[in-house]
Design an enzyme around this catalytic site. Structure first.
Site, PDB file in Angstrom:
ATOM      1  N   GLU A  63       0.827  -1.213   0.000  1.00  0.00           N
ATOM      2  CA  GLU A  63       0.000   0.000   0.000  1.00  0.00           C
ATOM      3  C   GLU A  63       0.863   1.265   0.000  1.00  0.00           C
ATOM      4  O   GLU A  63       0.493   2.285  -0.584  1.00  0.00           O
ATOM      5  CB  GLU A  63      -0.929   0.006   1.212  1.00  0.00           C
ATOM      6  CG  GLU A  63      -2.055  -1.006   1.087  1.00  0.00           C
ATOM      7  CD  GLU A  63      -3.041  -0.946   2.248  1.00  0.00           C
ATOM      8  OE1 GLU A  63      -2.813  -0.178   3.202  1.00  0.00           O
ATOM      9  OE2 GLU A  63      -4.040  -1.677   2.180  1.00  0.00           O
ATOM     10  N   HIS A  70      -0.102   7.485  -6.164  1.00  0.00           N
ATOM     11  CA  HIS A  70      -1.339   8.265  -6.070  1.00  0.00           C
ATOM     12  C   HIS A  70      -1.078   9.694  -5.585  1.00  0.00           C
ATOM     13  O   HIS A  70      -1.846  10.603  -5.895  1.00  0.00           O
ATOM     14  CB  HIS A  70      -2.359   7.539  -5.200  1.00  0.00           C
ATOM     15  CG  HIS A  70      -2.923   6.325  -5.881  1.00  0.00           C
ATOM     16  ND1 HIS A  70      -4.261   6.099  -6.038  1.00  0.00           N
ATOM     17  CD2 HIS A  70      -2.302   5.276  -6.482  1.00  0.00           C
ATOM     18  CE1 HIS A  70      -4.456   4.967  -6.690  1.00  0.00           C
ATOM     19  NE2 HIS A  70      -3.277   4.438  -6.967  1.00  0.00           N
ATOM     20  N   ASP A  71      -0.001   9.909  -4.822  1.00  0.00           N
ATOM     21  CA  ASP A  71       0.367  11.283  -4.483  1.00  0.00           C
ATOM     22  C   ASP A  71       1.016  11.970  -5.694  1.00  0.00           C
ATOM     23  O   ASP A  71       0.607  13.052  -6.092  1.00  0.00           O
ATOM     24  CB  ASP A  71       1.333  11.304  -3.283  1.00  0.00           C
ATOM     25  CG  ASP A  71       1.578  12.713  -2.759  1.00  0.00           C
ATOM     26  OD1 ASP A  71       0.620  13.531  -2.792  1.00  0.00           O
ATOM     27  OD2 ASP A  71       2.697  13.008  -2.325  1.00  0.00           O
ATOM     28  N   GLY A  89       2.248  17.313  -7.824  1.00  0.00           N
ATOM     29  CA  GLY A  89       3.092  16.123  -7.934  1.00  0.00           C
ATOM     30  C   GLY A  89       3.314  15.451  -6.588  1.00  0.00           C
ATOM     31  O   GLY A  89       2.393  15.327  -5.777  1.00  0.00           O
ATOM     32  N   ASP A 223       9.222 -10.102  -8.775  1.00  0.00           N
ATOM     33  CA  ASP A 223       9.729 -11.015  -9.801  1.00  0.00           C
ATOM     34  C   ASP A 223       8.849 -10.948 -11.039  1.00  0.00           C
ATOM     35  O   ASP A 223       7.937 -10.128 -11.118  1.00  0.00           O
ATOM     36  CB  ASP A 223       9.827 -12.440  -9.239  1.00  0.00           C
ATOM     37  CG  ASP A 223       8.452 -13.006  -8.893  1.00  0.00           C
ATOM     38  OD1 ASP A 223       7.422 -12.346  -9.180  1.00  0.00           O
ATOM     39  OD2 ASP A 223       8.418 -14.115  -8.334  1.00  0.00           O
TER      40      ASP A 223
HETATM   41  C1  HEM Z   1      -1.295   2.659 -14.927  1.00  0.00           C
HETATM   42  C2  HEM Z   1      -2.289   2.688 -14.205  1.00  0.00           C
HETATM   43  C3  HEM Z   1      -2.609   1.977 -12.930  1.00  0.00           C
HETATM   44  C4  HEM Z   1      -3.845   1.514 -12.605  1.00  0.00           C
HETATM   45  C5  HEM Z   1      -5.099   1.607 -13.444  1.00  0.00           C
HETATM   46  C6  HEM Z   1      -3.731   0.901 -11.309  1.00  0.00           C
HETATM   47  C7  HEM Z   1      -4.797   0.340 -10.615  1.00  0.00           C
HETATM   48  C8  HEM Z   1      -4.692  -0.339  -9.422  1.00  0.00           C
HETATM   49  C9  HEM Z   1      -5.803  -0.919  -8.706  1.00  0.00           C
HETATM   50  C10 HEM Z   1      -7.264  -0.832  -9.126  1.00  0.00           C
HETATM   51  C11 HEM Z   1      -5.311  -1.530  -7.601  1.00  0.00           C
HETATM   52  C12 HEM Z   1      -6.114  -2.294  -6.542  1.00  0.00           C
HETATM   53  C13 HEM Z   1      -6.459  -1.362  -5.395  1.00  0.00           C
HETATM   54  C14 HEM Z   1      -7.379  -2.047  -4.418  1.00  0.00           C
HETATM   55  O1  HEM Z   1      -8.451  -2.522  -4.808  1.00  0.00           O
HETATM   56  O2  HEM Z   1      -7.037  -2.123  -3.213  1.00  0.00           O
HETATM   57  C15 HEM Z   1      -3.891  -1.331  -7.614  1.00  0.00           C
HETATM   58  C16 HEM Z   1      -3.046  -1.800  -6.644  1.00  0.00           C
HETATM   59  C17 HEM Z   1      -1.722  -1.452  -6.576  1.00  0.00           C
HETATM   60  N1  HEM Z   1      -1.056  -0.573  -7.403  1.00  0.00           N
HETATM   61 FE1  HEM Z   1      -1.713   0.137  -9.156  1.00  0.00          FE
HETATM   62  N2  HEM Z   1      -2.445   0.994 -10.870  1.00  0.00           N
HETATM   63  C18 HEM Z   1      -1.719   1.657 -11.812  1.00  0.00           C
HETATM   64  C19 HEM Z   1      -0.399   2.006 -11.706  1.00  0.00           C
HETATM   65  C20 HEM Z   1       0.378   1.822 -10.577  1.00  0.00           C
HETATM   66  C21 HEM Z   1       1.664   2.415 -10.339  1.00  0.00           C
HETATM   67  C22 HEM Z   1       2.373   3.350 -11.301  1.00  0.00           C
HETATM   68  C23 HEM Z   1       2.087   1.997  -9.116  1.00  0.00           C
HETATM   69  C24 HEM Z   1       3.348   2.310  -8.361  1.00  0.00           C
HETATM   70  C25 HEM Z   1       4.423   2.785  -8.879  1.00  0.00           C
HETATM   71  C26 HEM Z   1       1.078   1.108  -8.601  1.00  0.00           C
HETATM   72  C27 HEM Z   1       1.180   0.385  -7.437  1.00  0.00           C
HETATM   73  C28 HEM Z   1       0.220  -0.462  -6.943  1.00  0.00           C
HETATM   74  C29 HEM Z   1       0.411  -1.349  -5.817  1.00  0.00           C
HETATM   75  C30 HEM Z   1       1.726  -1.572  -5.080  1.00  0.00           C
HETATM   76  C31 HEM Z   1      -0.820  -1.953  -5.573  1.00  0.00           C
HETATM   77  C32 HEM Z   1      -1.143  -2.969  -4.482  1.00  0.00           C
HETATM   78  C33 HEM Z   1      -1.713  -2.324  -3.253  1.00  0.00           C
HETATM   79  C34 HEM Z   1      -2.022  -3.373  -2.186  1.00  0.00           C
HETATM   80  O3  HEM Z   1      -1.638  -4.541  -2.327  1.00  0.00           O
HETATM   81  O4  HEM Z   1      -2.658  -3.001  -1.192  1.00  0.00           O
HETATM   82  N3  HEM Z   1       0.045   1.047  -9.503  1.00  0.00           N
HETATM   83  N4  HEM Z   1      -3.547  -0.596  -8.728  1.00  0.00           N
END
Ligand code: HEM
Ligand SMILES: *[C@@H]1O[C@H](CO)[C@@H](O)[C@H](O)[C@H]1NC(C)=O
Ligand SMILES: *[C@@H]1O[C@H](CO)[C@@H](O)[C@H](O)[C@H]1NC(C)=O
Length: 357
Positions: A63, A70-71, A89, A223
């Site tokens: 998270e 998101h920030d 940003g 991985d």
């Molecule tokens: C390109 C567009 C992206 C979309 C549409 C997207 C969308 C999402 C969504 C819907 C989740 C699930 C959130 C939930 O239901 O709890 C998620 C989880 C996550 N996202 Fe993305 N994301 C994107 C890019 C990124 C980027 C750029 C990062 C970090 C550099 C990132 C890091 C993460 C991480 C680490 C999780 C897991 C959070 C957890 O396990 O609690 N995402 N993302």
């Protein structure tokens, strides 16, 4: 200048150049190149123990990594060109104005980690913008095979709320995601590099009936399994049917975002996606590079102090890339026209089911 004088001059110049820089003494016998970095060792000790449950790559680490994005993505080059405010940003606004920003639809669920992190930032009197990027870098360093992200300190604590609709949604069309990310300075290929973050990820809110459903079979390892498993033919929904932003997944207990499904198969990005399957080093290096950019959106590197030495060195041991048990190469939907899909073998044993994190 005589030859002898030149020699004397050169000797002095070399001596001055080579004089060892005095390192600042920090707590617990540690040293830093800049005294301003010392306090980050104390933040490190505190969050490893009390936020990440003794240095785990678990939910709070995941998270925290998500929160860096998101920030920071509250940033718009086009708004800037038009003299409008498109967000500051990586400025901590998501924490300072949590009551506004965490209500944006794409930020669903981030209020939890914002409120978990806030007391640590306040206790150590560091800016919210610095803290969020630091926590994400430390959190992902806990993941086996993970990156060692750059950490620059010194972001101002003064921010304004980012506008809504800067964070991409998993249900957005690929073009819309690429346009939004392009407006923050990222190419489609760099979006793939950023999505290496989803190698250590799970969902709680796209299908809220099955919290903790990972995006791949190894959510605590940075991985290649995410890049492999997103290319498998989808066969099921892990929860109670389909949700907005969800695609069919290949394995019971595994969750697939629509955006990951599409970007894995888009002709602009499919080859970058596939390339990470057999090149762990490139996946990590490219993630480090693109995160250096993300983490200072809205800032200039020259205004910040490099405290990267505080970030732990990750454990490098990861399993080799493989097909999940029960799958064959015939289940792969290869999408890179230039390069055949690598000849991976499958894990032995009965068909894989993924456990929640
Ligand atoms: C390109 C567009 C992206 C979309 C549409 C997207 C969308 C999402 C969504 C819907 C989740 C699930 C959130 C939930 O239901 O709890 C998620 C989880 C996550 N996202 Fe993305 N994301 C994107 C890019 C990124 C980027 C750029 C990062 C970090 C550099 C990132 C890091 C993460 C991480 C680490 C999780 C897991 C959070 C957890 O396990 O609690 N995402 N993302
Ligand atoms: C940062 O700003 C918040 C208000 O948004 C404040 O509570 C906090 O004390 C500030 N931290 C520092 C280090 O100035
Ligand atoms: C799935 O849906 C059924 C029928 O609507 C319901 O009884 C069940 O509790 C749901 N399962 C979960 C995990 O929400």
């Amino acid at each position: 200048m005589s030859f002898k004088n030149i020699l004397v001059f050169a000797t002095f110049a070399v001596a001055a150049y080579a004089a060892p820089q005095k390192r600042a003494e920090c707590s617990a016998g540690r040293t830093a190149s800049n005294a301003a970095c010392c306090q980050w060792f104390d933040v490190l000790d505190d969050i490893q123990e009390n936020l990440f449950d003794d240095g785990e790559c678990g939910e709070d680490a995941h998270e925290s990594l998500r929160l860096t994005f998101h920030d920071a993505i509250g940033f718009s080059l086009s708004a800037e060109r038009e003299g409008k405010f498109g967000g500051g940003g990586a400025d901590g606004s998501i924490m300072a104005f949590a009551q506004i920003e965490t209500n944006f639809h794409a930020n669903i669920g981030v209020d939890e980690i914002v409120e978990e992190q806030r007391p640590f930032a306040l206790k150590h009197q560091v800016s919210f913008g610095d803290f969020i990027q630091f926590a994400g870098a430390v959190g992902v360093s806990n993941c086996a095979g993970g990156p060692r992200l750059q950490f620059l300190a010194g972001r101002s604590n003064i921010s304004r709320p980012a506008p809504d609709l800067t964070v991409p949604e998993p249900s957005d069309a690929t073009q819309k995601i690429f346009d939004r990310m392009g407006d923050a300075g990222f190419s489609p290929v760099e979006v793939v590099d950023l999505l290496a973050s989803h190698t250590v990820a799970a969902q709680d809110h796209v299908d809220s009936t099955i919290p903790g459903t990972p995006f791949d079979s190894t959510p605590s390892q940075f991985d290649a399994q995410f890049f492999i498993e997103t290319l498998l033919k989808g066969t099921l929904f892990p929860g109670n049917g389909s949700n907005v932003g969800e695609e069919l997944s290949p394995l019971p207990g595994e969750f697939r975002l629509q955006s990951d499904f599409e970007i894995a198969r888009d002709p602009r990005t499919a080859c970058e996606w596939q390339s990470f399957i057999t090149n762990h080093n490139s996946m990590v290096t490219k993630f480090e590079t693109v995160m250096s950019k993300l983490s200072i959106l809205g800032h200039q590197a020259r205004d910040l102090v490099d405290c990267s030495e505080v970030i732990p060195v990750p454990n490098t041991k990861v399993n080799p890339p493989k097909l999940p048990a029960g799958k064959t190469l015939a289940d792969i939907q290869g999408a890179c026209a230039a390069t055949p899909f690598p000849r991976l073998s499958a894990d032995p044993g009965p068909a894989t089911t993924i456990a929640p994190v």
